[in-house]
Scaffold this active site. Sequence first.
Site, PDB file in Angstrom:
ATOM      1  N   ILE A  34       1.914  -8.886   1.523  1.00 16.50           N
ATOM      2  CA  ILE A  34       3.014  -8.029   1.066  1.00 16.50           C
ATOM      3  C   ILE A  34       3.959  -7.732   2.220  1.00 16.50           C
ATOM      4  O   ILE A  34       5.188  -7.799   2.079  1.00 16.50           O
ATOM      5  CB  ILE A  34       2.465  -6.721   0.467  1.00 16.50           C
ATOM      6  N   GLU A  92      -4.301  10.554  -8.862  1.00 19.48           N
ATOM      7  CA  GLU A  92      -3.521   9.864  -9.903  1.00 19.48           C
ATOM      8  C   GLU A  92      -4.205  10.049 -11.248  1.00 19.48           C
ATOM      9  O   GLU A  92      -5.428   9.958 -11.333  1.00 19.48           O
ATOM     10  CB  GLU A  92      -3.395   8.380  -9.554  1.00 19.48           C
ATOM     11  N   ARG A 104      -2.062   2.964  -0.561  1.00 22.92           N
ATOM     12  CA  ARG A 104      -2.970   3.833  -1.307  1.00 22.92           C
ATOM     13  C   ARG A 104      -2.629   5.278  -0.976  1.00 22.92           C
ATOM     14  O   ARG A 104      -2.261   5.606   0.152  1.00 22.92           O
ATOM     15  CB  ARG A 104      -4.447   3.544  -0.960  1.00 22.92           C
ATOM     16  N   ILE A 154       3.363   2.153  -0.704  1.00 24.41           N
ATOM     17  CA  ILE A 154       2.878   1.397  -1.856  1.00 24.41           C
ATOM     18  C   ILE A 154       1.437   0.934  -1.611  1.00 24.41           C
ATOM     19  O   ILE A 154       0.921   0.105  -2.346  1.00 24.41           O
ATOM     20  CB  ILE A 154       3.791   0.184  -2.177  1.00 24.41           C
ATOM     21  N   HIS A 169       2.302   4.083  -9.705  1.00 22.69           N
ATOM     22  CA  HIS A 169       1.393   3.027  -9.233  1.00 22.69           C
ATOM     23  C   HIS A 169       1.628   1.718 -10.008  1.00 22.69           C
ATOM     24  O   HIS A 169       0.685   1.091 -10.487  1.00 22.69           O
ATOM     25  CB  HIS A 169      -0.066   3.470  -9.358  1.00 22.69           C
TER      26      HIS A 169
END
Length: 320
Positions: A151, A260, A231, A229, A279
């Site tokens: 990423i 969450e 955790r 992005i 998320h």
Amino acid sequence: MKKRKLIITQNLDDHLIEKIHNVVPDWEVIIGQDQNIWEEHLHSAEVIAGWKKQIKEACKSNDTSIRWVQAWSAGVNSLPLGLLKDRNISVTSANGVHAYPISKTIFALILGLTRNIHTYVKNQQAKTWHHANLKLEIHQKTIGIIGVGAIGKETAKIAKAFGMEVLGVRNSGIPSEYVDNMYSSDQLNEILPLCDFVVVTLPLTKDTTYLFGRDQFKQMKNTGVFINIGRGQIVVENELIDALQIGEIAGAGLDVFETEPLQPDTPLWNMDNVIVTPHTAGATEHYDKRVIEDIFIPNFKKYVQDKPMPVNLLDFNKGY
């Protein structure tokens, strides 16, 4: 002779199922999201793709046949890694599947905050015509990518297209394409004052848990923007909120949170300098295809030959 057995706890398109059957035509392959399809086969399955909580009990059993679990997510912190290690069960992650969608989300958040898109959406709903003090650009700004894996690399590539200077942090400190200067993890606080944008793309491990807190936000520019992005538990959320409220940093784009779904009473919902996404940064129409074709099948071909799996094999000591 008893057939070897594979479970995939996801619904797949027929062309992907056919590709799997072509690798192991003599295996029994059970595929489907409904647990009634695969639950009775857990103890006798050798390979399982797609972690479900029911699998943990099967792994505990002394007569389990499970030898390999392919996670359907990049992060594996929700799996019982200690148990899997003790049972000598290999784990591979879906790391890399998210590189394209997440890197796009990162820049959607950056551009949204710098070009006031989130403000204009609210103004549109209120039928309000207002400039909203728009002036910021990202051209020639510095972005710090904390965790230069798949990423992070794709994010760096996009950043260069915007003419940005790219700083990176990774454990090894080894240079990477599109990254102008790479730092090791113990140099994190050194690069934070240099960055206009700090982007966290780390997995959650014992070393990254609450890596960002009050001290790190103090190191950032007061014009800096924080993007997470990775955790939620990588960040001390209350200290991030404090930093945003007192102006220690200018804004945040957040896709992950300590709890969450994000709790209704958190100030993050109502902050004008924050964009919240639920998320979903990794969501993509190509998700299953990439997991199966780019990760699972290459590994499966090696697995059935008793050779080391080449893609995303978990190092239990590192946690990724």
